[in-house]
Design an enzyme around this catalytic site. Structure first.
Site, short mmCIF file in Angstrom:
data_model
loop_
_atom_site.label_atom_id
_atom_site.label_comp_id
_atom_site.label_asym_id
_atom_site.label_seq_id
_atom_site.Cartn_x
_atom_site.Cartn_y
_atom_site.Cartn_z
N TYR A 228 0.83 -1.21 0.00
CA TYR A 228 0.00 0.00 0.00
C TYR A 228 0.86 1.26 0.00
CZ TYR A 228 -3.59 -3.35 1.38
OH TYR A 228 -4.43 -4.41 1.43
N GLU A 302 -17.52 -1.88 22.98
CA GLU A 302 -18.54 -1.78 21.93
C GLU A 302 -19.35 -0.49 21.98
OE1 GLU A 302 -20.71 -5.65 21.19
OE2 GLU A 302 -19.59 -6.03 23.03
#
Ligand code: NI
Length: 326
Positions: A228, A302
């Protein structure tokens, strides 16, 4: 406006005890891309409910193959950024990290993440008896000299303010104590935060390996598999993302990063074509020691996903407002 969430997992065991841990042995969402999908899907639902408030389009880029498979590049080749129906003029991505306090957002303008290339150097010499090295040409000391010379090359020829990292992470040669092998192989990673440093490191690696091998009568073949490119945030977009984080999540929640991180991202391909930003969203758990991405024990808080959904949505809504005629 394009919003991106990547979706792939990693080939590794998940050593946590959670009701939603991976059901596939040897496969784990250790980079939190499952959370990215959940957040982007949440933003898609939220923004769809507010469709009437949005001028223009929002493209939700659910992307496979981020972990080294160039998924973003394939989506670009398939027309993601050029098809009239989806062509965006700005792009935004979130990557979660348990190493930043939950609900905080970090970014910077310019280089955010490094380029990542795989380096392989094959040293070929002449094998023989380990007791009579003068009859052979030993590739092992040649390979060792190359490893050390690479580090000198980096510190002596690369601008310290435009840094690069080369790590030789694997050396392979030989079979036993009394045989000089014919070859040795070095494998490692090359990281840089500008195209200029990246190219200079590539050129210098070839010269250093060739020169050292030639000095000892061996040969070195340098192979660089380009991964990348550098992930470069647009300066205005980075600032804007952080102020949107402040406005949406609470004053002080947007943190300006002092320096890039040397990890790599294929959202870089999108940011090469379209101005925008990638940000890190803190997901540090409150009830356990944070483990970094790619750890077999990585767990996120979360509740931070709500912040991610809000941020994706707020960035798209802000873009929609600013693109409307005054
Ligand atoms: Ni990731």
């Amino acid at each position: 406006m394009l919003l991106r969430g990547d979706m792939d997992a990693l080939p590794m065991p998940e050593d946590v005890d959670l009701p939603f841990k991976s059901e596939v042995d040897g496969t784990m969402h250790a980079c939190g891309h499952d959370a990215h999908v959940a957040m982007l899907a949440g933003a898609a639902r939220l923004l769809s409910d507010r469709r009437a408030d949005i001028a223009g389009r929002v493209v939700f880029m659910f992307q496979p193959g981020e972990e080294g498979f160039h998924g973003a590049r394939y989506m670009l080749e398939e027309g993601l950024l050029t098809d009239p129906g989806t062509k965006p003029d700005a792009a935004f991505a979130i990557h979660q990290t348990p190493m930043i306090p939950s609900g905080y957002v970090a970014a910077k303008g310019g280089a955010l993440m490094a380029s990542a290339d795989v380096l392989t150097i094959d040293v070929v010499a002449r094998g023989g008896h380990a007791s009579m090295p003068h009859q052979a040409c030993d590739p092992i000391p040649v390979a060792c000299e190359i490893v050390l010379a690479i580090q000198s090359m980096i510190t002596r020829s690369i601008d310290i303010f435009d840094p690069a990292v080369v790590t030789v992470a694997k050396i392979r040669s030989g079979t036993t104590n009394n045989v000089i092998p014919e070859s040795a192989q070095l494998v490692g990673t090359i990281r840089a935060v500008s195209a200029r440093s990246r190219q200079k490191v590539h050129d210098n690696l070839r010269r250093v390996a060739d020169g050292i091998a030639a000095a000892h009568g061996a040969t070195a073949t340098v192979t660089i598999d380009e991964g990348y490119p550098v992930t470069v945030n647009d300066g205005d977009w980075a600032t804007r993302s952080l102020s949107i984080a402040d406005a949406t999540l609470g004053e002080g929640k947007g943190i300006l990063m002092p320096s890039p991180v040397m990890g790599a991202e294929d959202f870089s391909y999108v940011l090469e074509e379209v101005p925008g930003a990638m940000v890190f969203l803190g997901t540090m758990p409150s009830d356990s020691t944070p483990q970094p991405n790619h750890s077999n024990r990585m767990v996120i808080d979360e509740s931070a996903m709500a912040a991610g959904i809000a941020l994706y949505s707020a960035v798209a809504l802000d873009r929609s407002r600013s693109s409307q005629p005054a």
